[in-house]
Design a protein around this motif. Structure first.
Motif, PDB file in Angstrom:
ATOM      1  N   GLU A 160       0.823  -1.208   0.000  1.00 23.01           N
ATOM      2  CA  GLU A 160       0.000   0.000   0.000  1.00 23.01           C
ATOM      3  C   GLU A 160       0.861   1.264   0.000  1.00 23.01           C
ATOM      4  OE1 GLU A 160      -3.730   2.252   2.235  1.00 23.01           O
ATOM      5  OE2 GLU A 160      -3.056   0.286   2.982  1.00 23.01           O
ATOM      6  N   MET A 161       1.943   1.254   0.759  1.00 22.13           N
ATOM      7  CA  MET A 161       2.809   2.438   0.832  1.00 22.13           C
ATOM      8  C   MET A 161       3.354   2.816  -0.549  1.00 22.13           C
ATOM      9  SD  MET A 161       3.007   3.716   3.886  1.00 22.13           S
ATOM     10  CE  MET A 161       2.950   3.366   5.651  1.00 22.13           C
ATOM     11  N   LEU A 162       3.882   1.817  -1.267  1.00 20.33           N
ATOM     12  CA  LEU A 162       4.432   2.113  -2.587  1.00 20.33           C
ATOM     13  C   LEU A 162       3.316   2.294  -3.608  1.00 20.33           C
ATOM     14  CD1 LEU A 162       7.023   2.532  -4.182  1.00 20.33           C
ATOM     15  CD2 LEU A 162       7.018   0.088  -4.727  1.00 20.33           C
ATOM     16  N   GLY A 163       2.255   1.498  -3.507  1.00 21.19           N
ATOM     17  CA  GLY A 163       1.134   1.629  -4.433  1.00 21.19           C
ATOM     18  C   GLY A 163       0.481   2.999  -4.356  1.00 21.19           C
ATOM     19  N   HIS A 164       0.385   3.550  -3.127  1.00 23.63           N
ATOM     20  CA  HIS A 164      -0.180   4.886  -2.943  1.00 23.63           C
ATOM     21  C   HIS A 164       0.657   5.923  -3.681  1.00 23.63           C
ATOM     22  CE1 HIS A 164      -0.846   8.719  -0.776  1.00 23.63           C
ATOM     23  NE2 HIS A 164      -2.086   8.288  -0.669  1.00 23.63           N
ATOM     24  N   LYS A 165       1.967   5.805  -3.586  1.00 21.27           N
ATOM     25  CA  LYS A 165       2.852   6.744  -4.298  1.00 21.27           C
ATOM     26  C   LYS A 165       2.679   6.609  -5.809  1.00 21.27           C
ATOM     27  CE  LYS A 165       6.597   7.041  -0.864  1.00 21.27           C
ATOM     28  NZ  LYS A 165       6.593   8.515  -0.730  1.00 21.27           N
ATOM     29  N   ALA A 166       2.592   5.363  -6.283  1.00 19.12           N
ATOM     30  CA  ALA A 166       2.449   5.126  -7.719  1.00 19.12           C
ATOM     31  C   ALA A 166       1.115   5.654  -8.234  1.00 19.12           C
ATOM     32  CB  ALA A 166       2.579   3.637  -8.012  1.00 19.12           C
ATOM     33  N   ALA A 167       0.037   5.400  -7.486  1.00 23.85           N
ATOM     34  CA  ALA A 167      -1.286   5.883  -7.907  1.00 23.85           C
ATOM     35  C   ALA A 167      -1.326   7.404  -7.903  1.00 23.85           C
ATOM     36  CB  ALA A 167      -2.361   5.322  -6.982  1.00 23.85           C
ATOM     37  N   GLY A 168      -0.682   8.027  -6.922  1.00 19.93           N
ATOM     38  CA  GLY A 168      -0.653   9.483  -6.842  1.00 19.93           C
ATOM     39  C   GLY A 168       0.203  10.116  -7.912  1.00 19.93           C
ATOM     40  N   ALA A 169       1.179   9.340  -8.447  1.00 18.56           N
ATOM     41  CA  ALA A 169       2.074   9.875  -9.475  1.00 18.56           C
ATOM     42  C   ALA A 169       1.435   9.878 -10.855  1.00 18.56           C
ATOM     43  CB  ALA A 169       3.365   9.057  -9.506  1.00 18.56           C
ATOM     44  N   ASP A 170       0.346   9.098 -11.018  1.00 19.02           N
ATOM     45  CA  ASP A 170      -0.321   9.053 -12.321  1.00 19.02           C
ATOM     46  C   ASP A 170      -0.939  10.406 -12.648  1.00 19.02           C
ATOM     47  OD1 ASP A 170       0.305   6.406 -12.708  1.00 19.02           O
ATOM     48  OD2 ASP A 170      -1.554   5.664 -11.815  1.00 19.02           O
ATOM     49  N   LEU A 171      -0.690  10.883 -13.861  1.00 21.03           N
ATOM     50  CA  LEU A 171      -1.253  12.173 -14.280  1.00 21.03           C
ATOM     51  C   LEU A 171      -2.764  12.135 -14.316  1.00 21.03           C
ATOM     52  CD1 LEU A 171       1.204  13.097 -17.195  1.00 21.03           C
ATOM     53  CD2 LEU A 171       1.164  14.014 -14.865  1.00 21.03           C
ATOM     54  N   ILE A 172      -3.308  10.934 -14.539  1.00 24.73           N
ATOM     55  CA  ILE A 172      -4.755  10.813 -14.671  1.00 24.73           C
ATOM     56  C   ILE A 172      -5.459  10.901 -13.307  1.00 24.73           C
ATOM     57  CG2 ILE A 172      -4.989   8.296 -14.426  1.00 24.73           C
ATOM     58  CD1 ILE A 172      -6.813   8.381 -16.898  1.00 24.73           C
ATOM     59  N   ALA A 173      -4.679  10.682 -12.241  1.00 19.59           N
ATOM     60  CA  ALA A 173      -5.263  10.676 -10.898  1.00 19.59           C
ATOM     61  C   ALA A 173      -5.503  12.093 -10.404  1.00 19.59           C
ATOM     62  CB  ALA A 173      -4.339   9.949  -9.928  1.00 19.59           C
ATOM     63  N   SER A 174      -6.584  12.272  -9.669  1.00 23.06           N
ATOM     64  CA  SER A 174      -6.869  13.559  -9.048  1.00 23.06           C
ATOM     65  C   SER A 174      -7.174  13.331  -7.582  1.00 23.06           C
ATOM     66  CB  SER A 174      -8.058  14.242  -9.733  1.00 23.06           C
ATOM     67  OG  SER A 174      -9.223  13.471  -9.592  1.00 23.06           O
ATOM     68  N   GLY A 175      -6.708  14.236  -6.721  1.00 21.16           N
ATOM     69  CA  GLY A 175      -6.941  14.075  -5.290  1.00 21.16           C
ATOM     70  C   GLY A 175      -5.961  13.090  -4.682  1.00 21.16           C
TER      71      GLY A 175
END
Length: 325
Positions: free
Chosen positions: A251-266
């Motif tokens: 979860e720790m690394l996945g959270h960083k990866a999901a947040g790094a996606d340009l498509i992600a917001s919030g």
């Protein structure tokens, strides 16, 4: 005798809890508490601390439950100061194992093969996930056979009565003649023998926050790779990396990866996690993230934990809500 050494007398009204206390007494004498200490679910706390009179068992439902006050040390500043879903999954891991021990005539703790958890209404609203919140943890045995044990788990926000998250735990229950004898018919003798062991409880280890304990190293620029060295605080009673610890790393690394996606917001919020365990984790572990599916509302990732030699330790599927404002 000190509280650390006193024996727990079985109570006729709560025979299954007496079995669990005996099991944890033996575990406490022989093993390092590992990750369970971070969650205040270590045997010492169950036997002599805040959970001593808090455990409940419903024989008809095969249900073990207890009220749990969320410690600050289980919360992550990086994840908004709340309890990550992966920590609830690790709580389900411990609690459902206790439940299976209570029901199994041989007291087999088993080996985890699969764990999964998903947020419920309260969790999606951010309720029951803050330091000091009161939570009811409930587990029940779904199946207990010669080879497999399966348990259901849920966390309920005491204040609202809503479900924070639910989980499912599958364990391989190997038959080991010596262990079955020591924890089965010979448990009173095993308990007496372990009570004679001198254990040094004077050494106090520094208490770390969740973020400190799970601080990843060598994180790549795109947050798709990280590394961590397994320490005592990550371990299970068998002194290998706790399945819950591996989920937290994911979860720790996945959270960083999901947040790094340009498509992600919030701020990404882990909605569900499903982890399959393949081999014991020791030493230094490498964590790799691969995208599966992503859109404007969610990102689904595959996160793999491997040994330095490249052996696959576990694999998780994590779904993050990336637009939940």
């Amino acid at each position: 005798a000190t509280g650390h050494d006193r024996m727990i007398a079985p109570g006729p009204k709560h025979c299954r809890l007496a079995v669990l206390r005996d099991f944890l007494f033996i575990q406490n004498r022989l093993r390092h508490p590992g990750l369970s200490k971070q969650k205040d679910l270590d045997p010492q706390n169950v036997l002599f601390g805040t959970l001593e009179k808090n455990l409940r068992y419903d024989k008809k439902k095969k249900q073990l439950s207890f009220q749990y006050q969320i410690p600050k040390k289980t919360c992550s500043t990086m994840l908004g100061g709340k309890v990550p879903l992966s920590v609830f999954l690790s709580i389900f891991d411990d609690a459902s194992t206790w439940n299976l021990v209570c029901e199994d005539r041989w007291r087999r703790p088993g080996v985890s093969t699969h764990l999964q958890a998903e947020l419920g209404p309260a969790g999606l609203k951010g309720r029951g996930v803050n330091p000091g919140d009161l939570v009811d943890i409930r587990t029940s045995v779904v199946k207990l056979g010669k080879i497999l044990g399966i348990a259901h788990a849920e966390a309920i926000d005491v204040n609202s009565g809503e479900v924070i998250c639910i989980g499912r735990h599958t364990k391989y229950m190997p038959a080991n003649f010596v262990q079955n004898a020591l924890l089965g018919p010979l448990m009173p003798l095993t308990k007496w023998c372990t009570s004679l062991i001198t254990k040094d409880d004077t050494k106090v280890e520094k208490e770390l926050s969740l973020d400190e304990l799970f601080q990843l190293q060598n994180i790549s620029a795109n947050s798709r790779y990280g590394r961590i060295k397994v320490v005592n605080g990550h371990n299970n009673p068998n002194e290998t990396c706790h399945g819950g610890s591996q989920a937290i790393m994911m979860e720790m690394l996945g959270h960083k990866a999901a947040g790094a996606d340009l498509i992600a917001s919030g701020n990404p919020l882990l909605k569900s996690i499903s982890v399959t365990y393949l081999s014991p984790g020791r030493g230094t572990l490498d964590i790799d993230v691969e995208d599966i599916v992503e859109d404007k509302n969610a990102t689904c990732l595959c996160v793999k934990v491997q040994s330095e030699q490249g052996k696959l330790v576990s694999e998780g599927i994590l779904t993050f809500k990336t637009n939940h404002n």
